[in-house]
Design an enzyme around this catalytic site. Structure first.
Site, PDB file in Angstrom:
ATOM      1  N   HIS A  17       0.850  -1.208   0.000  1.00 29.28           N
ATOM      2  CA  HIS A  17       0.000   0.000   0.000  1.00 29.28           C
ATOM      3  C   HIS A  17       0.884   1.257   0.000  1.00 29.28           C
ATOM      4  O   HIS A  17       0.629   2.213  -0.736  1.00 29.28           O
ATOM      5  CB  HIS A  17      -0.882   0.049   1.257  1.00 29.28           C
ATOM      6  CG  HIS A  17      -1.941  -1.004   1.334  1.00 29.28           C
ATOM      7  ND1 HIS A  17      -2.152  -1.775   2.452  1.00 29.28           N
ATOM      8  CD2 HIS A  17      -2.871  -1.404   0.430  1.00 29.28           C
ATOM      9  CE1 HIS A  17      -3.176  -2.598   2.238  1.00 29.28           C
ATOM     10  NE2 HIS A  17      -3.627  -2.395   1.014  1.00 29.28           N
ATOM     11  N   LYS A  41     -17.469  -5.745   7.921  1.00 36.90           N
ATOM     12  CA  LYS A  41     -16.218  -6.507   7.875  1.00 36.90           C
ATOM     13  C   LYS A  41     -15.630  -6.612   9.277  1.00 36.90           C
ATOM     14  O   LYS A  41     -15.581  -5.618  10.013  1.00 36.90           O
ATOM     15  CB  LYS A  41     -15.221  -5.802   6.938  1.00 36.90           C
ATOM     16  CG  LYS A  41     -14.880  -6.627   5.713  1.00 36.90           C
ATOM     17  CD  LYS A  41     -13.763  -5.960   4.926  1.00 36.90           C
ATOM     18  CE  LYS A  41     -13.426  -6.714   3.658  1.00 36.90           C
ATOM     19  NZ  LYS A  41     -12.382  -6.039   2.895  1.00 36.90           N
ATOM     20  N   ARG A  90      -1.921  -6.203  -8.115  1.00 35.64           N
ATOM     21  CA  ARG A  90      -0.765  -7.057  -7.802  1.00 35.64           C
ATOM     22  C   ARG A  90      -0.564  -8.134  -8.866  1.00 35.64           C
ATOM     23  O   ARG A  90       0.545  -8.419  -9.279  1.00 35.64           O
ATOM     24  CB  ARG A  90      -0.957  -7.744  -6.452  1.00 35.64           C
ATOM     25  CG  ARG A  90      -0.781  -6.818  -5.286  1.00 35.64           C
ATOM     26  CD  ARG A  90      -1.297  -7.437  -4.032  1.00 35.64           C
ATOM     27  NE  ARG A  90      -2.707  -7.746  -4.187  1.00 35.64           N
ATOM     28  CZ  ARG A  90      -3.500  -8.111  -3.205  1.00 35.64           C
ATOM     29  NH1 ARG A  90      -3.023  -8.250  -1.989  1.00 35.64           N
ATOM     30  NH2 ARG A  90      -4.772  -8.361  -3.415  1.00 35.64           N
ATOM     31  N   SER A 129      -3.030  -7.641   3.131  1.00 31.93           N
ATOM     32  CA  SER A 129      -3.334  -7.446   4.556  1.00 31.93           C
ATOM     33  C   SER A 129      -3.771  -8.772   5.174  1.00 31.93           C
ATOM     34  O   SER A 129      -3.439  -9.066   6.318  1.00 31.93           O
ATOM     35  CB  SER A 129      -4.450  -6.413   4.724  1.00 31.93           C
ATOM     36  OG  SER A 129      -4.058  -5.174   4.214  1.00 31.93           O
TER      37      SER A 129
HETATM   38  O1  PNS Z   1      -8.900  -2.723   0.340  1.00 34.55           O
HETATM   39  P1  PNS Z   1     -10.173  -3.267  -0.257  1.00 34.55           P
HETATM   40  O2  PNS Z   1     -11.027  -3.912   0.802  1.00 34.55           O
HETATM   41  O3  PNS Z   1      -9.908  -4.176  -1.416  1.00 34.55           O
HETATM   42  O4  PNS Z   1     -10.975  -1.970  -0.837  1.00 34.55           O
HETATM   43  C1  PNS Z   1     -12.234  -2.096  -1.466  1.00 34.55           C
HETATM   44  C2  PNS Z   1     -12.902  -0.714  -1.630  1.00 34.55           C
HETATM   45  C3  PNS Z   1     -12.906   0.041  -0.315  1.00 34.55           C
HETATM   46  C4  PNS Z   1     -12.157   0.088  -2.651  1.00 34.55           C
HETATM   47  C5  PNS Z   1     -14.356  -0.946  -2.156  1.00 34.55           C
HETATM   48  O5  PNS Z   1     -14.959  -1.981  -1.424  1.00 34.55           O
HETATM   49  C6  PNS Z   1     -15.221   0.306  -2.044  1.00 34.55           C
HETATM   50  O6  PNS Z   1     -14.954   1.315  -2.647  1.00 34.55           O
HETATM   51  N1  PNS Z   1     -16.263   0.214  -1.193  1.00 34.55           N
HETATM   52  C7  PNS Z   1     -17.178   1.297  -0.935  1.00 34.55           C
HETATM   53  C8  PNS Z   1     -18.580   0.952  -1.400  1.00 34.55           C
HETATM   54  C9  PNS Z   1     -18.742   1.229  -2.888  1.00 34.55           C
HETATM   55  O7  PNS Z   1     -18.543   2.323  -3.361  1.00 34.55           O
HETATM   56  N2  PNS Z   1     -19.111   0.183  -3.640  1.00 34.55           N
HETATM   57  C10 PNS Z   1     -19.348   0.309  -5.066  1.00 34.55           C
HETATM   58  C11 PNS Z   1     -18.205  -0.240  -5.892  1.00 34.55           C
HETATM   59  S1  PNS Z   1     -18.418  -1.998  -6.114  1.00 34.55           S
END
Ligand code: PNS
Length: 161
Positions: A17, A41, A90, A129
């Site tokens: 990150h 979560k 990745r 993570s």
């Molecule tokens: O680190 P992560 O858990 O892979 O990040 C995922 C993240 C936070 C980028 C994604 O889950 C997100 O943006 N969630 C907020 C809800 C949202 O906007 N959802 C619509 C897109 S599918």
């Protein structure tokens, strides 16, 4: 001025990150790293703790700020007047998931939020993570995965669980 947001769970922030943050901070005038406050979560660190870790790790990067959000990323980005989301890729296994999020965001925002992908530096391509937490849960060495102060915090967490 070009502003970007780097959203994620960051539970905890890894060196992968941090690599994306450092590189993205050179590409945009400002970068907001924003922690998703996802109550569903089961996170190891609270949102506040994750924000503090990110703040500590990015202290030397003047155009990087750290924040948190809940709800949809497109709503958060609209409030902040940000039109670019940054995500790290990745491996090919990330691609489908990331493509879906990126396309959903672009569609839902009617083109207002686009996504820029940075391919993770090879030395961090194996990092996640989740694996950091799994290694730490079994008392393994995570010193090559996260900054030293984060490794200590993770160890503390598992001691107190
Ligand atoms: O680190 P992560 O858990 O892979 O990040 C995922 C993240 C936070 C980028 C994604 O889950 C997100 O943006 N969630 C907020 C809800 C949202 O906007 N959802 C619509 C897109 S599918």
């Amino acid at each position: 001025m070009i502003a970007a947001v780097y959203p994620g769970s960051f539970d905890p922030m890894t060196l992968g990150h941090l690599d994306v943050i450092k590189r993205a901070s050179k590409m945009f005038d400002s970068l907001t790293v924003s922690v998703l406050d996802n109550k569903a979560k089961n996170a190891l660190f609270s949102v506040e703790e994750r924000v503090n870790i990110l703040r500590e790790a990015t202290r030397g990067l003047p155009n990087v700020s750290v924040d948190s959000f809940n709800g949809l990323l497109i709503d958060y980005a609209r409030e902040k007047n940000i039109h670019i989301s940054v995500r790290g890729l990745r491996a090919i296994t990330d691609f489908e998931y990331e493509l879906q999020i990126a396309q959903t965001n672009r569609k839902l925002s009617q083109g207002a939020l686009d996504t820029v992908f940075l391919t993770t530096s090879l030395e961090y391509a194996y990092l996640s993570s989740s694996s950091v937490k799994e290694i730490a849960a079994f008392n393994g060495d995570i010193s090559q995965c996260v900054p030293e102060f984060v490794a200590e915090l993770v160890k503390e967490k598992f001691k107190n669980l």
